[in-house]
Design an enzyme around this catalytic site. Structure first.
Site, PDB file in Angstrom:
ATOM      1  N   HIS A 113       0.938  -1.295   0.134  1.00  0.00           N
ATOM      2  CA  HIS A 113      -0.102   0.092   0.172  1.00  0.00           C
ATOM      3  C   HIS A 113       0.847   1.084  -0.084  1.00  0.00           C
ATOM      4  O   HIS A 113       2.112   1.158   0.287  1.00  0.00           O
ATOM      5  CB  HIS A 113      -0.841   0.059   1.240  1.00  0.00           C
ATOM      6  CG  HIS A 113       0.072   0.021   2.386  1.00  0.00           C
ATOM      7  ND1 HIS A 113       0.510  -1.171   3.140  1.00  0.00           N
ATOM      8  CD2 HIS A 113       0.517   1.225   3.179  1.00  0.00           C
ATOM      9  CE1 HIS A 113       1.274  -0.639   4.377  1.00  0.00           C
ATOM     10  NE2 HIS A 113       1.271   0.695   4.127  1.00  0.00           N
ATOM     11  N   HIS A 122       5.906   6.380  -1.017  1.00  0.00           N
ATOM     12  CA  HIS A 122       6.566   5.230  -1.157  1.00  0.00           C
ATOM     13  C   HIS A 122       5.552   3.825  -0.597  1.00  0.00           C
ATOM     14  O   HIS A 122       4.759   4.168  -0.083  1.00  0.00           O
ATOM     15  CB  HIS A 122       7.809   5.091  -0.242  1.00  0.00           C
ATOM     16  CG  HIS A 122       7.323   4.982   1.226  1.00  0.00           C
ATOM     17  ND1 HIS A 122       6.907   5.955   2.076  1.00  0.00           N
ATOM     18  CD2 HIS A 122       7.205   3.845   2.000  1.00  0.00           C
ATOM     19  CE1 HIS A 122       6.524   5.675   3.291  1.00  0.00           C
ATOM     20  NE2 HIS A 122       6.808   4.297   3.269  1.00  0.00           N
TER      21      HIS A 122
HETATM   22  O1  3AM Z   1       3.455   2.595   4.573  1.00  0.00           O
HETATM   23  P1  3AM Z   1       4.739   2.442   5.482  1.00  0.00           P
HETATM   24  O2  3AM Z   1       4.691   0.761   5.302  1.00  0.00           O
HETATM   25  O3  3AM Z   1       5.878   3.163   5.391  1.00  0.00           O
HETATM   26  O4  3AM Z   1       5.474   1.750   9.167  1.00  0.00           O
HETATM   27  C1  3AM Z   1       3.950   1.795   9.193  1.00  0.00           C
HETATM   28  C2  3AM Z   1       3.411   1.637   7.866  1.00  0.00           C
HETATM   29  O5  3AM Z   1       4.350   2.440   7.030  1.00  0.00           O
HETATM   30  C3  3AM Z   1       3.611   3.303   9.606  1.00  0.00           C
HETATM   31  O6  3AM Z   1       2.341   3.269   8.966  1.00  0.00           O
HETATM   32  C4  3AM Z   1       2.130   2.594   7.996  1.00  0.00           C
HETATM   33  C5  3AM Z   1       0.960   1.395   7.886  1.00  0.00           C
HETATM   34  O7  3AM Z   1       1.067   0.891   9.124  1.00  0.00           O
HETATM   35  N1  3AM Z   1       3.727   3.494  11.054  1.00  0.00           N
HETATM   36  C6  3AM Z   1       3.328   2.452  12.009  1.00  0.00           C
HETATM   37  N2  3AM Z   1       3.497   3.043  13.167  1.00  0.00           N
HETATM   38  C7  3AM Z   1       3.681   4.286  13.083  1.00  0.00           C
HETATM   39  C8  3AM Z   1       3.912   5.435  13.779  1.00  0.00           C
HETATM   40  N3  3AM Z   1       3.813   5.293  15.238  1.00  0.00           N
HETATM   41  C9  3AM Z   1       3.951   4.662  11.746  1.00  0.00           C
HETATM   42  N4  3AM Z   1       3.840   5.824  11.073  1.00  0.00           N
HETATM   43  C10 3AM Z   1       4.239   6.748  11.886  1.00  0.00           C
HETATM   44  N5  3AM Z   1       4.314   6.490  13.277  1.00  0.00           N
END
Ligand code: 3AM
Length: 177
Positions: free
Chosen positions: A36, A120
């Site tokens: 995603h 990304h």
């Molecule tokens: O889309 P990506 O994979 O970059 O890493 C988590 C994921 O990112 C991020 O939110 C997306 C969907 O889960 N994520 C998880 N915990 C987070 C936090 N505490 C976070 N982003 C910011 N703060």
């Protein structure tokens, strides 16, 4: 519940990204179904807040647009690579959508997101993976470019963190016009 807003990707594009994955021993590759593009991480909210968020997101009116994924890169923490991703062309429509979502969430009472938007799709989490392996992967795949795909909606996902990875559930889809 723990929420985030993202573009869900068509299955063909998820499969295309899955073909990129591999060749890095120790990398925690994301299962294809979970690919995603996060537009806004929300985090833990109450049911009442989730309802406000849903109403606010549902009021967004924007046209469909084409998403172009290209190139690979990494995020780092404490000068170690922590995530491997495929980038997205930072086009006006994507930035506009992200901005509208940010405003909608503020109207729903959330604190502003302080981090810069870096569009990304995460391919893998990295911990203790030799940097040389990661650099080789980036060099090898950096010319990756997927055919543009039409985005006709964005999605509010819930996320449950598990020991074997996160389970993402699309809770609400918001149509683009
Ligand atoms: O889309 P990506 O994979 O970059 O890493 C988590 C994921 O990112 C991020 O939110 C997306 C969907 O889960 N994520 C998880 N915990 C987070 C936090 N505490 C976070 N982003 C910011 N703060």
């Amino acid at each position: 519940m723990r929420l985030f807003v993202a573009l869900d990707l068509p299955w063909e594009l998820k499969q295309r990204l899955a073909f990129l994955c591999g060749d890095i021993p120790g990398a925690r590759f994301v299962p294809a179904k979970n690919f995603h593009l996060t537009l806004r991480f929300i985090g833990e909210v109450s049911a009442a807040q989730a309802e406000d968020i849903d109403h606010s997101l549902a009021a967004i009116r924007l046209p469909c647009f084409d998403l172009s994924l290209a190139g690979v890169g990494t995020f780092s923490k404490a000068s170690r690579s922590s995530a491997l991703w495929v980038g997205a062309d930072r086009d006006t429509a994507l930035t506009h959508l992200q901005g509208k979502i940010e405003s909608a969430l503020r109207r729903a009472g959330l604190d502003p997101e302080r981090r810069r938007f870096t569009p990304h799709v995460t391919l893998a989490g990295l911990s203790n993976v030799p940097e040389v392996k990661i650099a080789a992967f980036v060099m090898d795949k950096n010319l990756f470019r997927a055919a543009p795909v039409r985005m006709t909606d964005f999605t509010l996902f819930s996320s449950i963190l598990g020991r074997d990875g996160s389970v993402y559930t699309p809770e609400v889809e918001y149509a683009l016009e």
